[in-house]
Design a protein around this motif. Structure first.
Motif, PDB file in Angstrom:
ATOM      1  N   MET A 290       7.518   1.126  -2.854  1.00 49.85           N
ATOM      2  CA  MET A 290       7.512   0.546  -4.196  1.00 49.85           C
ATOM      3  C   MET A 290       8.385  -0.707  -4.261  1.00 49.85           C
ATOM      4  SD  MET A 290       7.711   4.119  -6.355  1.00 49.85           S
ATOM      5  CE  MET A 290       7.878   3.342  -7.973  1.00 49.85           C
ATOM      6  N   GLY A 291       9.521  -0.674  -3.563  1.00 57.23           N
ATOM      7  CA  GLY A 291      10.392  -1.845  -3.543  1.00 57.23           C
ATOM      8  C   GLY A 291       9.718  -3.047  -2.907  1.00 57.23           C
ATOM      9  N   ILE A 292       9.005  -2.826  -1.815  1.00 59.14           N
ATOM     10  CA  ILE A 292       8.276  -3.914  -1.153  1.00 59.14           C
ATOM     11  C   ILE A 292       7.197  -4.468  -2.084  1.00 59.14           C
ATOM     12  CG2 ILE A 292       6.768  -4.501   0.775  1.00 59.14           C
ATOM     13  CD1 ILE A 292       9.724  -4.129   1.499  1.00 59.14           C
ATOM     14  N   LEU A 293       6.513  -3.582  -2.797  1.00 60.12           N
ATOM     15  CA  LEU A 293       5.462  -4.027  -3.719  1.00 60.12           C
ATOM     16  C   LEU A 293       6.040  -4.894  -4.829  1.00 60.12           C
ATOM     17  CD1 LEU A 293       3.418  -0.699  -4.022  1.00 60.12           C
ATOM     18  CD2 LEU A 293       2.677  -2.800  -2.889  1.00 60.12           C
ATOM     19  N   ALA A 294       7.202  -4.506  -5.360  1.00 57.64           N
ATOM     20  CA  ALA A 294       7.832  -5.298  -6.418  1.00 57.64           C
ATOM     21  C   ALA A 294       8.187  -6.695  -5.924  1.00 57.64           C
ATOM     22  CB  ALA A 294       9.079  -4.580  -6.933  1.00 57.64           C
ATOM     23  N   LEU A 295       8.722  -6.787  -4.724  1.00 57.97           N
ATOM     24  CA  LEU A 295       9.092  -8.090  -4.172  1.00 57.97           C
ATOM     25  C   LEU A 295       7.863  -8.938  -3.856  1.00 57.97           C
ATOM     26  CD1 LEU A 295      12.045  -6.974  -1.849  1.00 57.97           C
ATOM     27  CD2 LEU A 295      12.155  -7.986  -4.145  1.00 57.97           C
ATOM     28  N   LEU A 296       6.766  -8.303  -3.450  1.00 56.76           N
ATOM     29  CA  LEU A 296       5.516  -9.037  -3.237  1.00 56.76           C
ATOM     30  C   LEU A 296       4.979  -9.581  -4.552  1.00 56.76           C
ATOM     31  CD1 LEU A 296       3.679  -6.766  -0.616  1.00 56.76           C
ATOM     32  CD2 LEU A 296       4.617  -9.071  -0.249  1.00 56.76           C
ATOM     33  N   MET A 297       5.187  -8.844  -5.638  1.00 61.55           N
ATOM     34  CA  MET A 297       4.767  -9.337  -6.961  1.00 61.55           C
ATOM     35  C   MET A 297       5.532 -10.611  -7.321  1.00 61.55           C
ATOM     36  SD  MET A 297       2.444  -7.383  -8.708  1.00 61.55           S
ATOM     37  CE  MET A 297       2.854  -7.407 -10.446  1.00 61.55           C
ATOM     38  N   VAL A 298       6.803 -10.624  -6.996  1.00 57.03           N
ATOM     39  CA  VAL A 298       7.610 -11.815  -7.282  1.00 57.03           C
ATOM     40  C   VAL A 298       7.095 -13.011  -6.481  1.00 57.03           C
ATOM     41  CG1 VAL A 298       9.914 -12.834  -7.127  1.00 57.03           C
ATOM     42  CG2 VAL A 298       9.648 -10.442  -7.845  1.00 57.03           C
ATOM     43  N   ALA A 299       6.768 -12.769  -5.216  1.00 55.96           N
ATOM     44  CA  ALA A 299       6.348 -13.868  -4.339  1.00 55.96           C
ATOM     45  C   ALA A 299       4.937 -14.352  -4.649  1.00 55.96           C
ATOM     46  CB  ALA A 299       6.437 -13.415  -2.879  1.00 55.96           C
ATOM     47  N   PHE A 300       4.029 -13.453  -5.021  1.00 51.31           N
ATOM     48  CA  PHE A 300       2.622 -13.826  -5.184  1.00 51.31           C
ATOM     49  C   PHE A 300       2.066 -13.464  -6.565  1.00 51.31           C
ATOM     50  CE2 PHE A 300       3.364 -12.790  -0.679  1.00 51.31           C
ATOM     51  CZ  PHE A 300       3.058 -14.019  -0.102  1.00 51.31           C
ATOM     52  N   GLY A 301       2.963 -13.343  -7.556  1.00 54.61           N
ATOM     53  CA  GLY A 301       2.557 -12.888  -8.879  1.00 54.61           C
ATOM     54  C   GLY A 301       1.621 -13.818  -9.616  1.00 54.61           C
ATOM     55  N   HIS A 302       1.519 -15.060  -9.175  1.00 52.29           N
ATOM     56  CA  HIS A 302       0.622 -15.999  -9.848  1.00 52.29           C
ATOM     57  C   HIS A 302      -0.843 -15.726  -9.507  1.00 52.29           C
ATOM     58  CE1 HIS A 302       1.516 -17.588  -5.843  1.00 52.29           C
ATOM     59  NE2 HIS A 302       0.378 -18.272  -5.902  1.00 52.29           N
ATOM     60  N   LEU A 303      -1.093 -14.852  -8.553  1.00 49.21           N
ATOM     61  CA  LEU A 303      -2.464 -14.501  -8.160  1.00 49.21           C
ATOM     62  C   LEU A 303      -2.856 -13.205  -8.873  1.00 49.21           C
ATOM     63  CD1 LEU A 303      -2.133 -15.181  -4.327  1.00 49.21           C
ATOM     64  CD2 LEU A 303      -3.030 -16.734  -6.085  1.00 49.21           C
ATOM     65  N   GLY A 308      -3.341  -7.159  -9.389  1.00 48.05           N
ATOM     66  CA  GLY A 308      -4.070  -5.923  -9.656  1.00 48.05           C
ATOM     67  C   GLY A 308      -3.967  -4.942  -8.500  1.00 48.05           C
ATOM     68  N   LEU A 309      -4.103  -5.450  -7.277  1.00 45.74           N
ATOM     69  CA  LEU A 309      -4.011  -4.595  -6.097  1.00 45.74           C
ATOM     70  C   LEU A 309      -2.612  -4.012  -5.946  1.00 45.74           C
ATOM     71  CD1 LEU A 309      -5.102  -3.434  -3.446  1.00 45.74           C
ATOM     72  CD2 LEU A 309      -4.506  -5.614  -2.347  1.00 45.74           C
ATOM     73  N   LEU A 310      -1.592  -4.845  -6.112  1.00 40.68           N
ATOM     74  CA  LEU A 310      -0.215  -4.385  -5.945  1.00 40.68           C
ATOM     75  C   LEU A 310       0.168  -3.361  -7.009  1.00 40.68           C
ATOM     76  CD1 LEU A 310       1.514  -7.791  -5.057  1.00 40.68           C
ATOM     77  CD2 LEU A 310       0.874  -5.945  -3.487  1.00 40.68           C
ATOM     78  N   VAL A 311      -0.263  -3.589  -8.243  1.00 42.44           N
ATOM     79  CA  VAL A 311       0.037  -2.636  -9.323  1.00 42.44           C
ATOM     80  C   VAL A 311      -0.673  -1.311  -9.076  1.00 42.44           C
ATOM     81  CG1 VAL A 311      -0.245  -2.173 -11.786  1.00 42.44           C
ATOM     82  CG2 VAL A 311       0.545  -4.417 -11.030  1.00 42.44           C
ATOM     83  N   THR A 312      -1.887  -1.375  -8.544  1.00 45.47           N
ATOM     84  CA  THR A 312      -2.623  -0.147  -8.214  1.00 45.47           C
ATOM     85  C   THR A 312      -1.894   0.648  -7.139  1.00 45.47           C
ATOM     86  OG1 THR A 312      -4.747  -1.139  -8.806  1.00 45.47           O
ATOM     87  CG2 THR A 312      -4.800   0.772  -7.349  1.00 45.47           C
ATOM     88  N   LEU A 313      -1.422  -0.027  -6.098  1.00 45.72           N
ATOM     89  CA  LEU A 313      -0.665   0.650  -5.045  1.00 45.72           C
ATOM     90  C   LEU A 313       0.636   1.230  -5.597  1.00 45.72           C
ATOM     91  CD1 LEU A 313      -1.190  -1.882  -2.103  1.00 45.72           C
ATOM     92  CD2 LEU A 313      -2.249   0.380  -2.376  1.00 45.72           C
ATOM     93  N   TRP A 314       1.241   0.510  -6.515  1.00 47.20           N
ATOM     94  CA  TRP A 314       2.458   1.007  -7.160  1.00 47.20           C
ATOM     95  C   TRP A 314       2.150   2.306  -7.909  1.00 47.20           C
ATOM     96  CZ3 TRP A 314       7.441  -1.382  -7.715  1.00 47.20           C
ATOM     97  CH2 TRP A 314       8.297  -0.728  -8.615  1.00 47.20           C
ATOM     98  N   GLY A 315       1.034   2.334  -8.638  1.00 44.49           N
ATOM     99  CA  GLY A 315       0.654   3.533  -9.372  1.00 44.49           C
ATOM    100  C   GLY A 315       0.469   4.724  -8.446  1.00 44.49           C
ATOM    101  N   PHE A 316      -0.168   4.501  -7.306  1.00 40.29           N
ATOM    102  CA  PHE A 316      -0.357   5.579  -6.328  1.00 40.29           C
ATOM    103  C   PHE A 316       0.991   6.105  -5.839  1.00 40.29           C
ATOM    104  CE2 PHE A 316      -0.569   6.921  -1.895  1.00 40.29           C
ATOM    105  CZ  PHE A 316      -1.529   7.923  -1.958  1.00 40.29           C
TER     106      PHE A 316
END
Length: 398
Positions: A290-303, A308-316
């Motif tokens: 989950m921590g890696i996903l949050a940091l990826l959102m910061v880096a690529f959140g403009h996409l 959507g993919l990262l938030v879905t993985l976070w939900g899982f």
């Protein structure tokens, strides 16, 4: 009306009361739906009440703070009351809370409604594991917990995306009115099927301290605080992030939140399988992912598509968290499940308070990207605490 009496104390009943378990699952659905709605309605709620999104986000903090205190005190405060009536009282509070929020003319009245919800949430979760252990035989407790937590997962599927979508159609207040419906249905069902569950011994604050001194408890509670702080900092300010960084429309946000909810349900569904294979490793790897996903959102959140993919993985990943820590509790402190449950609820609600409150401050200073960065760091720290200081037993109650 069901007249059977559940066994007292740690003795499990000879036959499982599955209808009672399912009625609690429906009650949980109502509670968690009410708890999660502000995350998908934060922007219109703030605009309607004339406050900033950071201030509106403190409605989550208020709920969590009351739930924290309730989780610690509920066992001793209700030590002479049949658990059947206590559980139904929590469902009634959810109904009253949703009505207060729906018709709140000001932030103060809305906060009052959220405080009542905090009492219901803190009280129910403090007793949930112990209640499951009294409704079904020991070998069926994991299944009973999965049914109860299914209410959480389904609420996650419904509350966020449907709340966001309906809020744009009928307004956020009417969404909270609709939230009353599952509460009323759950209350009627519980009145019919919940058995009498007389408390077998009086809980006390001293018992809480005795449980807290058991090996591994402090480490487990500390890890819980970090992971839930990270999650709720992320989830509370997800919509503002998607709007400001991802430039997502209301429809896109609803779809992303739906993906989160569906994935969360899948994660909850397979949690038992993973936890029985390696409880310690699962508890450690989930917050790290989950921590890696949050940091990826910061880096690529403009996409927006990647969001959507990262938030879905976070939900899982988060679907594994509540089941995982409840399993840890049931296998670590089975003889004091109510008191230990109160400590776990207090830790979680403290985490939610810190996540929402700290997230609000960071959001007002550095925006949603700053919140997500802090969230990622907290989650990685949680993994380190699990590996360093959490003791686990085999995830089986048989």
């Amino acid at each position: 009306m069901n007249s059977c009496v559940a066994e007292s104390g740690s003795l499990a009943p000879a036959k499982p009361a599955w209808r009672a378990v399912w009625s609690l699952g429906l009650g949980v659905f109502g509670l968690i739906t009410a708890e999660f709605l502000p995350a998908s309605l934060l922007t219109p709620m703030a605009a309607s009440l004339g406050v900033s999104e950071g201030v509106a986000g403190q409605t989550v903090t208020a709920t969590a703070l009351v739930a924290l205190v309730t989780g610690l005190l509920i066992v001793s405060a209700t030590k002479s009351i049949d658990r059947r009536w206590v559980l139904m009282f929590f469902t009634l509070l959810q109904i009253v809370s949703s009505l207060l929020v729906a018709f709140a003319p000001s932030l103060h009245v809305l906060l009052m409604g959220r405080l009542l919800l905090g009492i219901a949430i803190g009280g129910f979760w403090a007793m949930s594991t112990a209640t499951a252990m009294r409704l079904v035989p020991a070998s069926d407790v994991p299944k009973a917990l999965s049914i109860i937590f299914a209410g959480v997962s389904i609420a996650t599927v419904v509350a966020a995306p449907l709340g966001s979508f309906l809020g744009s159609l009928v307004g956020w207040r009417n969404v909270f009115i609709l939230c009353v419906v599952p509460g009323v249905l759950a209350l009627l069902w519980q009145l019919w099927v919940l058995p009498s569950m007389r408390p077998d011994h009086g809980g006390s604050l001293g018992t809480l301290f005795n449980v807290l001194r058991r090996p591994g408890m402090v480490g487990g509670l500390l890890a819980t605080i970090f992971i839930f702080s990270g999650h709720f900092a992320f989830f509370t300010y997800l919509r503002p992030f998607l709007e400001t960084v991802g430039q997502a429309s209301v429809e896109t946000i609803s779809l992303i939140l739906l993906g989160f909810g569906v994935a969360n349900f899948i994660g909850t569904s397979i949690a038992g399988y993973l936890l029985t294979r390696n409880l310690r490793l699962t508890l450690a790897l989930v917050p790290f992912a989950m921590g890696i996903l949050a940091l990826l959102m910061v880096a690529f959140g403009h996409l927006a598509l990647l969001d959507g993919l990262l938030v879905t993985l976070w939900g899982f990943a988060f679907g594994l968290v509540p089941v995982g820590w409840s399993t840890w509790l049931a296998t670590t402190v089975p003889d004091e499940a109510e008191s230990a449950g109160g400590l776990l609820v207090a830790a979680i609600q403290l985490a939610i308070s810190a996540g929402a409150a700290g997230g609000g401050l960071v959001f007002d200073l550095n925006g949603a990207s700053g919140v997500f960065t802090a969230s990622g760091v907290l989650l990685v720290v949680s993994m380190m605490v699990v590996l360093a200081g959490v003791r686990v037993k085999a995830a089986t109650l048989e």
